[in-house]
Design an enzyme around this catalytic site. Structure first.
Site, PDB file in Angstrom:
ATOM      1  N   ASP A 183       2.388   2.025   0.702  1.00  0.00           N
ATOM      2  CA  ASP A 183       1.686   3.115   0.022  1.00  0.00           C
ATOM      3  C   ASP A 183       2.610   4.293  -0.265  1.00  0.00           C
ATOM      4  O   ASP A 183       3.710   4.401   0.275  1.00  0.00           O
ATOM      5  CB  ASP A 183       0.537   3.628   0.902  1.00  0.00           C
ATOM      6  CG  ASP A 183      -0.596   2.641   1.048  1.00  0.00           C
ATOM      7  OD1 ASP A 183      -0.457   1.492   0.587  1.00  0.00           O
ATOM      8  OD2 ASP A 183      -1.623   3.014   1.645  1.00  0.00           O
TER       9      ASP A 183
ATOM     10  N   HIS B 220      -2.518   3.673  -6.104  1.00  0.00           N
ATOM     11  CA  HIS B 220      -2.960   4.414  -4.916  1.00  0.00           C
ATOM     12  C   HIS B 220      -3.554   5.757  -5.352  1.00  0.00           C
ATOM     13  O   HIS B 220      -3.600   6.695  -4.559  1.00  0.00           O
ATOM     14  CB  HIS B 220      -1.782   4.609  -3.974  1.00  0.00           C
ATOM     15  CG  HIS B 220      -2.128   4.981  -2.565  1.00  0.00           C
ATOM     16  ND1 HIS B 220      -3.186   4.426  -1.868  1.00  0.00           N
ATOM     17  CD2 HIS B 220      -1.543   5.866  -1.705  1.00  0.00           C
ATOM     18  CE1 HIS B 220      -3.225   4.940  -0.653  1.00  0.00           C
ATOM     19  NE2 HIS B 220      -2.257   5.822  -0.531  1.00  0.00           N
TER      20      HIS B 220
ATOM     21  N   HIS C  72       4.043   2.613   4.678  1.00  0.00           N
ATOM     22  CA  HIS C  72       4.361   3.668   3.713  1.00  0.00           C
ATOM     23  C   HIS C  72       5.853   3.663   3.423  1.00  0.00           C
ATOM     24  O   HIS C  72       6.662   3.778   4.341  1.00  0.00           O
ATOM     25  CB  HIS C  72       3.915   5.027   4.253  1.00  0.00           C
ATOM     26  CG  HIS C  72       2.443   5.117   4.505  1.00  0.00           C
ATOM     27  ND1 HIS C  72       1.855   4.572   5.640  1.00  0.00           N
ATOM     28  CD2 HIS C  72       1.432   5.651   3.769  1.00  0.00           C
ATOM     29  CE1 HIS C  72       0.538   4.783   5.585  1.00  0.00           C
ATOM     30  NE2 HIS C  72       0.259   5.438   4.468  1.00  0.00           N
TER      31      HIS C  72
ATOM     32  N   HIS D 299      -3.621  11.247  -4.808  1.00  0.00           N
ATOM     33  CA  HIS D 299      -3.818  10.912  -3.398  1.00  0.00           C
ATOM     34  C   HIS D 299      -4.896  11.781  -2.746  1.00  0.00           C
ATOM     35  O   HIS D 299      -4.786  12.208  -1.610  1.00  0.00           O
ATOM     36  CB  HIS D 299      -2.510  11.037  -2.603  1.00  0.00           C
ATOM     37  CG  HIS D 299      -2.518  10.273  -1.304  1.00  0.00           C
ATOM     38  ND1 HIS D 299      -2.978  10.825  -0.130  1.00  0.00           N
ATOM     39  CD2 HIS D 299      -2.128   9.015  -0.999  1.00  0.00           C
ATOM     40  CE1 HIS D 299      -2.858   9.932   0.840  1.00  0.00           C
ATOM     41  NE2 HIS D 299      -2.354   8.827   0.348  1.00  0.00           N
TER      42      HIS D 299
END
Length: 254
Positions: free
Chosen positions: A52, A105, A201, A109
């Site tokens: 991510d 994503h 991540h 965010h």
């Protein structure tokens, strides 16, 4: 109930084609439905490395590590979280050319569970347009920020034909867990059962430089195939939305 479902599927298939009907199990196991939360692979023997929060300064380096290890990864990218997505054009092109899966994503965010449908769509369509501008594709997969799937989110994802991915292993890299601590989570989960989709991540150097090489070795030791999320779900419809898309004229900015 299962018998009724199989019978219905066979009747529909036979009516739609003069060719022999496909296996009822193949019909039931088709690509995952949009707007439904998926947390792990649909079959054993696979590991879907999923990252991510990029693209970021480590994206190109991560692609090199995956390529060297014979692994395919999935990148859930934002538009503006760690700088403007357009500033990472070379890394994005590199990931796409290497056969990794590009996914969304969201643009900013933000938590989408409390957003209106219009705002959710804006969050998604801005990432879509960026990826169309950069590599000519629209993603068919997404992971929601903070794994927030409340409110109108899932219904909106269904209307936009997005497969919604969460995870079954949390590396905790976002919570300052070290790569060694993250490794313990995989060891506890084990390599049996349906394959894992971890939460990782790409913005943390420890995840890129230490955890990812360890995972590649761990997968090989346990005879796991390192695949995209789409492949780990048996999605024959592909990693991206079908169609020809119009690129905007650059230069691009966020």
């Amino acid at each position: 109930m299962l018998a009724q479902t199989i019978a219905t599927a066979l009747l529909l298939a036979a009516a739609a084609s003069a060719y022999p009907a496909p296996s009822p199990l193949d019909i039931i196991k088709r690509a995952p439905n949009p707007g439904i939360v998926i947390s792990k692979c649909s079959s054993p023997g696979m590991l879907a490395l999923a990252y991510d929060d990029g693209p970021y300064q480590y994206t190109g380096q991560l692609v090199d590590i995956l390529d060297k290890g014979g692994a395919k990864g999935t990148f859930f990218w934002t538009g503006t979280l760690y700088g403007c997505i357009y500033k990472e054009q070379k890394a994005i092109e590199k990931a796409y050319a290497s056969g990794h899966q590009l996914a969304s994503h969201s643009w900013s965010h933000s938590r989408m569970g409390s957003m209106s449908q219009a705002n959710i769509k804006t969050e998604m369509t801005k990432v879509e347009q960026a990826l169309v501008n950069l590599v000519g594709i629209k993603p068919a997969y997404m992971r929601p920020p903070y794994l927030d799937t409340g409110g109108q989110f899932l219904a909106t994802m269904k209307s936009m034909n997005y497969k919604v991915i969460t995870n079954d292993i949390d590396t905790g890299d976002w919570n300052n867990q070290s790569p060694a601590q993250s490794q313990q989570g995989f060891q506890r989960a084990g390599a049996s059962g349906n394959g894992h989709i971890p939460l990782m991540h790409e913005v943390y150097p420890g995840t890129v430089n230490t955890l990812t090489p360890w995972l590649i070795n761990w997968a090989k030791t346990n005879n796991l195939k390192l695949v995209t999320v789409a492949e780990c779900l048996g999605d024959t419809t592909g990693m991206y939305q079908p169609g020809n898309f119009t690129r905007q004229t650059g230069p691009y900015s966020c």
